[in-house]
Scaffold this motif. Structure first.
Motif, mmCIF file in Angstrom:
data_model
loop_
_atom_site.group_PDB
_atom_site.id
_atom_site.type_symbol
_atom_site.label_atom_id
_atom_site.label_comp_id
_atom_site.label_asym_id
_atom_site.label_seq_id
_atom_site.Cartn_x
_atom_site.Cartn_y
_atom_site.Cartn_z
ATOM 1 N N VAL A 176 33.805 -39.129 -51.679
ATOM 2 C CA VAL A 176 34.026 -37.810 -52.279
ATOM 3 C C VAL A 176 33.729 -36.719 -51.257
ATOM 4 C CG1 VAL A 176 33.275 -36.209 -54.091
ATOM 5 C CG2 VAL A 176 33.624 -38.630 -54.623
ATOM 6 N N GLY A 177 32.671 -36.886 -50.491
ATOM 7 C CA GLY A 177 32.309 -35.894 -49.479
ATOM 8 C C GLY A 177 33.412 -35.679 -48.458
ATOM 9 N N MET A 178 34.052 -36.752 -48.018
ATOM 10 C CA MET A 178 35.143 -36.621 -47.046
ATOM 11 C C MET A 178 36.330 -35.882 -47.665
ATOM 12 S SD MET A 178 34.140 -37.713 -44.131
ATOM 13 C CE MET A 178 35.654 -37.876 -43.198
ATOM 14 N N ALA A 179 36.641 -36.192 -48.921
ATOM 15 C CA ALA A 179 37.749 -35.501 -49.596
ATOM 16 C C ALA A 179 37.442 -34.007 -49.739
ATOM 17 C CB ALA A 179 38.008 -36.129 -50.966
ATOM 18 N N VAL A 180 36.204 -33.694 -50.132
ATOM 19 C CA VAL A 180 35.809 -32.291 -50.290
ATOM 20 C C VAL A 180 35.845 -31.581 -48.943
ATOM 21 C CG1 VAL A 180 33.887 -30.746 -50.887
ATOM 22 C CG2 VAL A 180 34.438 -32.694 -52.372
ATOM 23 N N MET A 181 35.338 -32.233 -47.905
ATOM 24 C CA MET A 181 35.321 -31.612 -46.582
ATOM 25 C C MET A 181 36.747 -31.354 -46.086
ATOM 26 S SD MET A 181 33.550 -32.816 -43.006
ATOM 27 C CE MET A 181 34.539 -34.289 -42.882
ATOM 28 N N ASN A 182 37.645 -32.312 -46.256
ATOM 29 C CA ASN A 182 39.027 -32.112 -45.819
ATOM 30 C C ASN A 182 39.674 -30.950 -46.560
ATOM 31 O OD1 ASN A 182 39.079 -34.141 -43.873
ATOM 32 N ND2 ASN A 182 39.581 -35.701 -45.387
ATOM 33 N N ASP A 183 39.450 -30.861 -47.863
ATOM 34 C CA ASP A 183 40.012 -29.764 -48.652
ATOM 35 C C ASP A 183 39.329 -28.434 -48.336
ATOM 36 O OD1 ASP A 183 41.704 -31.587 -49.857
ATOM 37 O OD2 ASP A 183 40.477 -31.781 -51.664
ATOM 38 N N PHE A 184 38.056 -28.487 -47.951
ATOM 39 C CA PHE A 184 37.283 -27.289 -47.637
ATOM 40 C C PHE A 184 38.008 -26.423 -46.608
ATOM 41 C CE2 PHE A 184 34.168 -25.237 -44.814
ATOM 42 C CZ PHE A 184 33.445 -24.478 -45.722
ATOM 43 N N PHE A 185 38.555 -27.062 -45.586
ATOM 44 C CA PHE A 185 39.219 -26.311 -44.521
ATOM 45 C C PHE A 185 40.535 -25.708 -45.003
ATOM 46 C CE2 PHE A 185 36.408 -29.226 -42.208
ATOM 47 C CZ PHE A 185 35.648 -28.284 -41.546
ATOM 48 N N ASP A 186 41.159 -26.330 -46.005
ATOM 49 C CA ASP A 186 42.375 -25.747 -46.587
ATOM 50 C C ASP A 186 42.031 -24.537 -47.452
ATOM 51 O OD1 ASP A 186 44.030 -27.629 -45.385
ATOM 52 O OD2 ASP A 186 43.941 -28.992 -47.104
ATOM 53 N N PHE A 187 40.926 -24.623 -48.188
ATOM 54 C CA PHE A 187 40.511 -23.534 -49.068
ATOM 55 C C PHE A 187 39.958 -22.339 -48.298
ATOM 56 C CE2 PHE A 187 40.166 -26.810 -52.456
ATOM 57 C CZ PHE A 187 40.878 -26.160 -53.449
ATOM 58 N N ASN A 188 39.395 -22.591 -47.137
ATOM 59 C CA ASN A 188 38.682 -21.556 -46.392
ATOM 60 C C ASN A 188 39.309 -21.354 -45.022
ATOM 61 O OD1 ASN A 188 36.275 -21.010 -48.238
ATOM 62 N ND2 ASN A 188 36.349 -23.242 -48.109
#
Length: 130
Positions: free
Chosen positions: A93-105
């Motif tokens: 889950v952490g890897m998925a959140v981190m990958n999406d984090f850069f798209d959101f921010n």
């Protein structure tokens, strides 16, 4: 995007200022503009519970709710993650959140986290008289 930890559902959005402050504290003053992508990723992975506690919103929680709960709310969420989430699930889950984090921010967020903007200094133009 919906993320599931221990059968609870979470989301993430572009960070608000309160979350930026917590991310900045997590990075301990390191400057994003001087870090490689691998160095930045390693810091996040080494702090997955903290990172997730800052970034994720309970499905029914708003960002103002999260910021209002303050550091105590983040710490409580982080302790819950550390105490209940198996390491494999945390990583996935952490890897998925981190990958999406850069798209959101976008990149502007990195400037806010860094706390400094590097503006190129222009040399004064010489004026010739002649």
């Amino acid at each position: 995007m919906i993320y599931t930890l221990a059968d609870k559902r979470f989301t993430q959005k572009q960070l608000v200022f309160g979350q930026l402050v917590w991310i900045r504290d997590m990075l301990c003053g390191k400057k994003l503009n001087s870090m490689t992508a691998n160095e930045y990723t390693n810091i996040i992975i080494g702090n997955f519970p903290r990172f997730l506690a800052i970034v994720l919103l309970n499905e029914l929680e708003t960002q103002p709710d999260k910021v209002k709960s303050g550091e105590d709310g983040v710490r409580e969420f982080e302790d819950w993650i550390k105490g209940i989430i198996p390491a494999g699930e945390l990583f996935t889950v952490g890897m998925a959140v981190m990958n999406d984090f850069f798209d959101f921010n976008p990149g502007e967020v990195a400037i806010l986290i860094d706390g400094e903007i590097k503006i190129p200094v222009r040399e004064p133009e010489s004026v010739s008289t002649g």
